[in-house]
Design a protein around this motif. Structure first.
Motif, mmCIF file in Angstrom:
data_model
loop_
_atom_site.group_PDB
_atom_site.id
_atom_site.type_symbol
_atom_site.label_atom_id
_atom_site.label_comp_id
_atom_site.label_asym_id
_atom_site.label_seq_id
_atom_site.Cartn_x
_atom_site.Cartn_y
_atom_site.Cartn_z
ATOM 1 N N GLU A 161 31.490 -27.818 -14.612
ATOM 2 C CA GLU A 161 30.467 -27.404 -13.654
ATOM 3 C C GLU A 161 30.611 -25.930 -13.269
ATOM 4 O O GLU A 161 29.613 -25.239 -13.044
ATOM 5 C CB GLU A 161 30.498 -28.296 -12.410
ATOM 6 C CG GLU A 161 31.807 -28.352 -11.665
ATOM 7 C CD GLU A 161 32.804 -29.369 -12.203
ATOM 8 O OE1 GLU A 161 33.763 -29.672 -11.467
ATOM 9 O OE2 GLU A 161 32.621 -29.865 -13.339
ATOM 10 N N ASP A 162 31.850 -25.419 -13.215
ATOM 11 C CA ASP A 162 32.057 -23.995 -12.932
ATOM 12 C C ASP A 162 31.520 -23.128 -14.069
ATOM 13 O O ASP A 162 30.856 -22.109 -13.845
ATOM 14 C CB ASP A 162 33.544 -23.688 -12.737
ATOM 15 C CG ASP A 162 34.091 -24.233 -11.426
ATOM 16 O OD1 ASP A 162 33.305 -24.734 -10.602
ATOM 17 O OD2 ASP A 162 35.322 -24.175 -11.228
ATOM 18 N N MET A 163 31.825 -23.545 -15.302
ATOM 19 C CA MET A 163 31.399 -22.777 -16.466
ATOM 20 C C MET A 163 29.876 -22.794 -16.621
ATOM 21 O O MET A 163 29.236 -21.742 -16.804
ATOM 22 C CB MET A 163 32.067 -23.331 -17.724
ATOM 23 C CG MET A 163 31.694 -22.610 -19.000
ATOM 24 S SD MET A 163 32.547 -23.270 -20.454
ATOM 25 C CE MET A 163 34.120 -22.414 -20.345
ATOM 26 N N ILE A 164 29.286 -23.971 -16.512
ATOM 27 C CA ILE A 164 27.832 -24.097 -16.679
ATOM 28 C C ILE A 164 27.103 -23.366 -15.556
ATOM 29 O O ILE A 164 26.079 -22.703 -15.778
ATOM 30 C CB ILE A 164 27.432 -25.587 -16.741
ATOM 31 C CG1 ILE A 164 28.033 -26.228 -18.008
ATOM 32 C CG2 ILE A 164 25.910 -25.745 -16.738
ATOM 33 C CD1 ILE A 164 27.981 -27.745 -18.013
ATOM 34 N N HIS A 165 27.635 -23.453 -14.340
ATOM 35 C CA HIS A 165 27.053 -22.729 -13.208
ATOM 36 C C HIS A 165 27.050 -21.221 -13.479
ATOM 37 O O HIS A 165 26.058 -20.536 -13.230
ATOM 38 C CB HIS A 165 27.846 -23.052 -11.933
ATOM 39 C CG HIS A 165 27.441 -22.255 -10.738
ATOM 40 N ND1 HIS A 165 28.175 -21.176 -10.269
ATOM 41 C CD2 HIS A 165 26.366 -22.355 -9.911
ATOM 42 C CE1 HIS A 165 27.576 -20.678 -9.205
ATOM 43 N NE2 HIS A 165 26.485 -21.363 -8.960
ATOM 44 N N MET A 166 28.173 -20.704 -13.998
ATOM 45 C CA MET A 166 28.240 -19.281 -14.307
ATOM 46 C C MET A 166 27.212 -18.898 -15.367
ATOM 47 O O MET A 166 26.507 -17.879 -15.219
ATOM 48 C CB MET A 166 29.646 -18.899 -14.792
ATOM 49 C CG MET A 166 29.791 -17.408 -15.093
ATOM 50 S SD MET A 166 31.389 -16.948 -15.804
ATOM 51 C CE MET A 166 31.182 -17.557 -17.496
ATOM 52 N N PHE A 167 27.110 -19.692 -16.434
ATOM 53 C CA PHE A 167 26.124 -19.399 -17.474
ATOM 54 C C PHE A 167 24.715 -19.330 -16.883
ATOM 55 O O PHE A 167 23.945 -18.411 -17.166
ATOM 56 C CB PHE A 167 26.160 -20.462 -18.569
ATOM 57 C CG PHE A 167 27.391 -20.425 -19.440
ATOM 58 C CD1 PHE A 167 27.955 -19.226 -19.829
ATOM 59 C CD2 PHE A 167 27.981 -21.603 -19.878
ATOM 60 C CE1 PHE A 167 29.081 -19.193 -20.642
ATOM 61 C CE2 PHE A 167 29.106 -21.575 -20.688
ATOM 62 C CZ PHE A 167 29.661 -20.379 -21.071
ATOM 63 N N HIS A 168 24.368 -20.314 -16.042
ATOM 64 C CA HIS A 168 23.025 -20.355 -15.473
ATOM 65 C C HIS A 168 22.777 -19.167 -14.548
ATOM 66 O O HIS A 168 21.679 -18.593 -14.545
ATOM 67 C CB HIS A 168 22.825 -21.675 -14.720
ATOM 68 C CG HIS A 168 22.717 -22.857 -15.620
ATOM 69 N ND1 HIS A 168 22.383 -24.129 -15.177
ATOM 70 C CD2 HIS A 168 22.895 -22.987 -16.958
ATOM 71 C CE1 HIS A 168 22.362 -24.970 -16.210
ATOM 72 N NE2 HIS A 168 22.676 -24.292 -17.295
ATOM 73 N N GLU A 169 23.778 -18.782 -13.763
ATOM 74 C CA GLU A 169 23.638 -17.617 -12.886
ATOM 75 C C GLU A 169 23.441 -16.339 -13.698
ATOM 76 O O GLU A 169 22.801 -15.389 -13.233
ATOM 77 C CB GLU A 169 24.862 -17.482 -11.984
ATOM 78 C CG GLU A 169 24.945 -18.510 -10.861
ATOM 79 C CD GLU A 169 23.817 -18.356 -9.851
ATOM 80 O OE1 GLU A 169 23.547 -17.206 -9.436
ATOM 81 O OE2 GLU A 169 23.193 -19.374 -9.493
ATOM 82 N N MET A 170 23.991 -16.310 -14.911
ATOM 83 C CA MET A 170 23.854 -15.150 -15.791
ATOM 84 C C MET A 170 22.563 -15.185 -16.606
ATOM 85 O O MET A 170 22.277 -14.268 -17.379
ATOM 86 C CB MET A 170 25.056 -15.072 -16.749
ATOM 87 C CG MET A 170 26.379 -14.817 -16.065
ATOM 88 S SD MET A 170 27.785 -14.851 -17.230
ATOM 89 C CE MET A 170 27.514 -13.300 -18.123
#
Length: 312
Positions: free
Chosen positions: A255-264
């Motif tokens: 969830e941390d990784m996917i959240h970062m991708f989406h924010e980017m």
């Protein structure tokens, strides 16, 4: 020159295997089924369901055969499992799993501590695995563990990793993972090694697998993208770890990784809200997590709070 960020990444959920294999408690097959099916329903296209290894070595994975026969297969999703030898590939075939992963350490000390064999001995034993797999329509990928650091030897020379990758490539493996098993990688090291490997083996599909032991996994993910890698592993709720790395925390939380991708603004094809709900469920089952998003929520969660404060 501006950084060329990828428009889309490919994500693999390894929680059902790497996340659970070091847990003191063993989840039921029903709960594991819910994890695998939940990840697929959230849009994850590659899921590592477990491992076909000796139950005495990893008792948490003893029911992988049963699990493989229970979960609902979703169209377009790749289900893979870790194997250590020919017996494991045979079990995968019997269970209907058509993608297996062979792993070998770049560090001789770690390989001996983990499997009591040198990396060369392990790769030599993989020959019968790849031959059987080819004859039975099973795809084989590989992982190079301790690619960035060993708890016994320290930093692993890039030349050593390159040699292991070359031997795996010679077996016909066209998909390989650079794994930071002990959480010792740093962004510059990740960029340099990933760039080198992509140049040396341009036909290989490279994955990066990070543990967040020292809090650098997301930074390492960014460095990997800067080097041109678009395939990454993550584990729900940040579960996992390495028995040979003192104080090791788990894998980077999915969830941390996917959240970062989406924010980017990088596409994943994954429903983050569903992944967060699944991670919360897993946290409740095992009693802990190592996830920033589960602690603080998403950046989007702050918007309603800010708007509410502005109300008269």
């Amino acid at each position: 020159m501006p950084i060329q960020w990828p428009e889309k990444i490919i994500f693999c959920e390894v929680g059902p295997r790497d996340g659970l294999q070091n847990e003191p408690s063993v989840l039921s097959v029903e709960k594991k089924t819910a994890l695998v099916e939940g990840a697929a329903d959230a849009g994850v296209k590659i899921i590592e369901i477990g491992s076909f290894v000796h139950p005495k070595a990893v008792p948490q994975m003893a029911d992988t055969d049963e699990l493989a026969g229970k979960f609902r297969r979703a169209a377009g999703v790749e289900y893979r499992a870790l194997v250590a030898n020919l017996k494991g590939v045979e079990r995968a075939l019997a269970s209907g799993i058509t993608k297996v992963k062979l792993t070998v350490s770049a560090s001789e000390s770690h390989a001996k501590a983990n499997l009591n064999k040198t990396p060369r001995e392990l790769i030599e034993g993989f020959k019968e695995c790849t031959a059987f797999a080819a004859a039975n329509g099973i795809e084989v990928s590989g992982a190079i563990s301790t690619a960035f650091g060993c708890p016994f030897e320290g930093k692993v020379p890039p030349s050593q990793v390159k040699e292991i990758a070359g031997r795996m490539h010679d077996l016909g493996l066209a998909e390989l993972s650079l794994s930071d098993t002990t959480g010792m990688a740093n962004p510059r090291q990740v960029f340099d090694l990933s760039s080198m490997m992509r140049k040396e083996f341009p036909d290989v599909k490279w994955f990066l697998h990070f543990h967040n032991t020292r809090g650098m996994a997301l930074a390492n993910t960014v460095a990997g993208m800067q080097a041109g890698v678009i395939r990454f592993d993550g584990s729900l709720a940040g579960l996992g770890g390495c028995p040979f790395a003192p104080g090791a925390s788990g894998n980077i939380a999915s969830e941390d990784m996917i959240h970062m991708f989406h924010e980017m603004g990088i596409e994943t094809g994954i429903d983050l809200d569903r992944i967060i709900s699944l991670a919360k469920q897993l946290r409740d089952w095992v009693g802990h997590s190592d996830s920033s998003v589960l602690k603080a929520g998403t950046c989007a969660d702050l918007v309603p709070l800010t708007a509410a404060k502005k109300q008269p």
